[in-house]
Design a protein around this motif. Structure first.
Motif, mmCIF file in Angstrom:
data_model
loop_
_atom_site.group_PDB
_atom_site.id
_atom_site.type_symbol
_atom_site.label_atom_id
_atom_site.label_comp_id
_atom_site.label_asym_id
_atom_site.label_seq_id
_atom_site.Cartn_x
_atom_site.Cartn_y
_atom_site.Cartn_z
ATOM 1 N N MET A 1 77.119 100.726 85.911
ATOM 2 C CA MET A 1 78.531 100.830 85.689
ATOM 3 C C MET A 1 79.161 99.617 86.381
ATOM 4 N N SER B 1 80.761 109.228 89.368
ATOM 5 C CA SER B 1 80.691 109.099 87.901
ATOM 6 C C SER B 1 79.352 108.535 87.464
ATOM 7 N N ALA B 2 78.895 107.491 88.142
ATOM 8 C CA ALA B 2 77.603 106.885 87.792
ATOM 9 C C ALA B 2 76.464 107.885 87.996
#
Length: 115
Positions: A1, A27-28
Motif C-alpha cells: 500500500m 488497512s494493509a
C-alpha cells in the motif's frame, strides 16, 4: 500500500499523526488477513507499535504486511511502514507493529481460517 502524506494528516507541529499511520497499517494488514481467510477478518489486537522516525508532509509512505503466524481462527501479521522524501530515493522505516486478526462468519463468530 502506498500513499502520500498530506497536510490534513498532520498535528499542530506539522508531523503526521501516529493514528493516521496506524490506520494505514491496519488497512494493509486487513487486506492480507481477508485474502488469507478468504472472507471477513477483524482486528482484535495490535502489539509492539514502535515509532522510529517522523513522517513529513509530502513523504511517500509505503506499508508492507506479511503473515507471520496462522492459528485455527486467527492470524498474526507483521506490518512495517517506510517513508521516502518525494525527491529522494532512500527510504526509512518509520513504524512497525504486529496485528492480530480473527476470521469471522456471517454471524460475526470466529471461524476457521482455512474454512
Amino acid at each position: 500500500m502506498r500513499v502520500t502524506a498530506m497536510p490534513a494528516d498532520t498535528n499542530a507541529y506539522g508531523d503526521i499523526f501516529g493514528g493516521w499511520l496506524m490506520s494505514l497499517m491496519d488497512s494493509a494488514a486487513g487486506l492480507v488477513a481477508a485474502r488469507r481467510a478468504k472472507g471477513r477478518a477483524v482486528t482484535i489486537a495490535m502489539e509492539g507499535m514502535k515509532f522510529h522516525a517522523p513522517v513529513r508532509v509530502g513523504d511517500e509512505v509505503s506499508v508492507y504486511a506479511e503473515i507471520v503466524k496462522v492459528g485455527r481462527t486467527s492470524m498474526t501479521i507483521a506490518v512495517e511502514a517506510h517513508a521516502r522524501d518525494r525527491h529522494r530515493e532512500t527510504t526509512r522505516k518509520v513504524t512497525e507493529a504486529h496485528f492480530t486478526f480473527v476470521a469471522i462468519d456471517r454471524d460475526r463468530r470466529p471461524r476457521p481460517v482455512d474454512a
